[in-house]
Write a protein that holds these residues in place. Structure first.
Motif, mmCIF file in Angstrom:
data_model
loop_
_atom_site.group_PDB
_atom_site.id
_atom_site.type_symbol
_atom_site.label_atom_id
_atom_site.label_comp_id
_atom_site.label_asym_id
_atom_site.label_seq_id
_atom_site.Cartn_x
_atom_site.Cartn_y
_atom_site.Cartn_z
ATOM 1 N N THR A 1 65.821 18.189 45.903
ATOM 2 C CA THR A 1 64.784 18.452 46.893
ATOM 3 C C THR A 1 65.372 19.020 48.178
ATOM 4 N N GLU B 1 50.259 18.875 48.375
ATOM 5 C CA GLU B 1 51.714 18.971 48.485
ATOM 6 C C GLU B 1 52.358 17.655 48.907
ATOM 7 N N GLU C 1 61.736 21.009 41.516
ATOM 8 C CA GLU C 1 61.065 22.177 42.093
ATOM 9 C C GLU C 1 59.722 22.427 41.423
ATOM 10 N N TYR D 1 65.657 23.166 46.632
ATOM 11 C CA TYR D 1 64.249 23.396 46.968
ATOM 12 C C TYR D 1 64.031 23.606 48.468
ATOM 13 N N ARG E 1 57.376 20.230 57.466
ATOM 14 C CA ARG E 1 56.250 21.117 57.219
ATOM 15 C C ARG E 1 55.746 21.747 58.517
ATOM 16 N N TYR F 1 61.008 25.581 50.463
ATOM 17 C CA TYR F 1 60.041 24.767 51.205
ATOM 18 C C TYR F 1 59.920 25.250 52.645
ATOM 19 N N THR G 1 56.301 26.817 52.955
ATOM 20 C CA THR G 1 55.409 25.834 53.569
ATOM 21 C C THR G 1 55.546 25.789 55.090
ATOM 22 N N ALA H 1 57.246 19.887 42.621
ATOM 23 C CA ALA H 1 56.864 20.203 43.997
ATOM 24 C C ALA H 1 55.853 21.348 44.041
ATOM 25 N N LYS I 1 51.917 21.543 45.215
ATOM 26 C CA LYS I 1 51.512 22.531 46.218
ATOM 27 C C LYS I 1 50.345 23.365 45.698
ATOM 28 N N LEU J 1 59.856 15.060 55.206
ATOM 29 C CA LEU J 1 59.227 16.239 54.612
ATOM 30 C C LEU J 1 57.931 16.612 55.335
#
Length: 312
Positions: free
Chosen positions: A129, A270, A258, A133, A199, A137, A141, A261, A265, A195
């Motif tokens: 993650t 998400e 991924e 990823y 964002r 992200y 995002t 995730a 999303k 996380l």
């Protein structure tokens, strides 16, 4: 496949080749080398992003890193041909010959097999993650540009790389379980806030601080998981004992991180992925709290006889 397929052999080799007082420190270089590889890849990506048009990069430029990787594989093959076997392996030759490196021999260690699956679960999801990823992200995002997202990942992974031997050396002094428990608690409680905050970042600095915080937590797992798993098994099934359960956990949880995730999303939920990562860490935390300490496990005959001093 390229990372997971070599994990067990390198984890076993680094652990067996190390002094018992420095196993955590020495085996941590597995993730140092893995991270250096990622840094080289990200560095090359940044160069290509600055020197090629977006159309050219998507048309044929993306193949360049694979050519570089192929050349690196040839160099690694040459280096490995000269490696010496570990003392633990040589001592074990002729011992348990019928079950050496076999599934039958591994089945005698079902509990350790299950332990590796469970303790890997949370760590591999968190690792993928915040490494592979993370760039996507931040770009998809958080809204950072692709070059900025790549830069954040590069800087965060550089700090992460430096932390590995420091945490590994710490485990040689205080044991493996404290670091694993710290990771488990930190990932279970910190994933959703980190996380969620990522964002909403608007600058490289904000993204970097949060990314480093996440990777500091993950270090509690990555720096020592190689030696912990190797220390759970006897020599005649050690490589297989690390490989098979790790491969299962990595395929089910790490390799799919991924995709999970992106599924959340695309489903418009998400934040569900944040809870998924935290939940996997919670499962592993139960294992960390109940498993035995592995730091003082004797891997070689000289260690069992007391010829090699154990860490204080």
């Amino acid at each position: 496949m390229s990372v997971g397929g070599e994990y067990a052999a390198s984890a076993t080799y680094l652990t067996e080749a190390s002094s018992p007082r420095r196993r955590g420190f020495s085996s941590s270089f597995q993730y140092v080398s893995m991270t250096v590889g990622q840094l080289i890849g990200l560095g090359l990506q940044m160069v290509l992003q600055q020197t090629m048009s977006d159309a050219a990069l998507h048309s044929w430029g993306w193949r360049i890193p694979f050519v570089v990787g192929a050349a690196g594989a040839a160099v690694v093959f040459y280096i490995r041909r000269g490696l010496l076997e570990t003392e633990a392996y040589e001592e074990d030759e002729g011992v348990e010959a019928a079950s050496r490196g076999t599934i039958r021999g591994l089945l005698a260690h079902k509990r350790e097999f299950a332990l590796v699956v469970a303790l890997t679960m949370g760590g591999t999801v968190a690792y993928y993650t915040y490494t592979t990823y993370l760039t996507k992200y931040l770009s998809n995002t958080a809204g950072l540009s692709k070059p900025d997202a790549t830069l954040v990942s590069f800087l965060a992974l550089t700090i992460f790389c430096v932390l590995q031997p420091l945490a590994g050396a710490l485990s040689d002094r205080i044991g493996r379980r404290p670091l694993l428990v710290t990771f488990g608690v930190g990932s279970m409680l910190g994933t959703v806030p980190i996380l969620t905050a990522l964002r909403g970042v608007t600058t490289v600095g904000q993204a970097l601080v949060l990314s480093v915080a996440a990777l500091v937590i993950v270090t509690g797992y990555t720096s020592i998981n190689a030696c912990v798993k190797a220390e759970l098994f006897p020599t005649h099934v050690r490589a297989l004992g690390v490989a098979l359960p790790y491969a299962i956990a990595n395929a089910l949880f790490g390799g799919t991180a991924e995709y999970v995730a992106l599924w959340f999303k695309n489903a418009g939920a998400e934040s569900g992925f944040f809870w998924y990562v935290a939940g996997c860490a919670a499962v592993s935390l139960v294992v960390y709290l109940t498993m035995r300490e592995t730091r003082d496990t004797a891997l070689r005959r000289s260690e069992r006889s007391g010829d090699v001093p154990q860490p204080a």
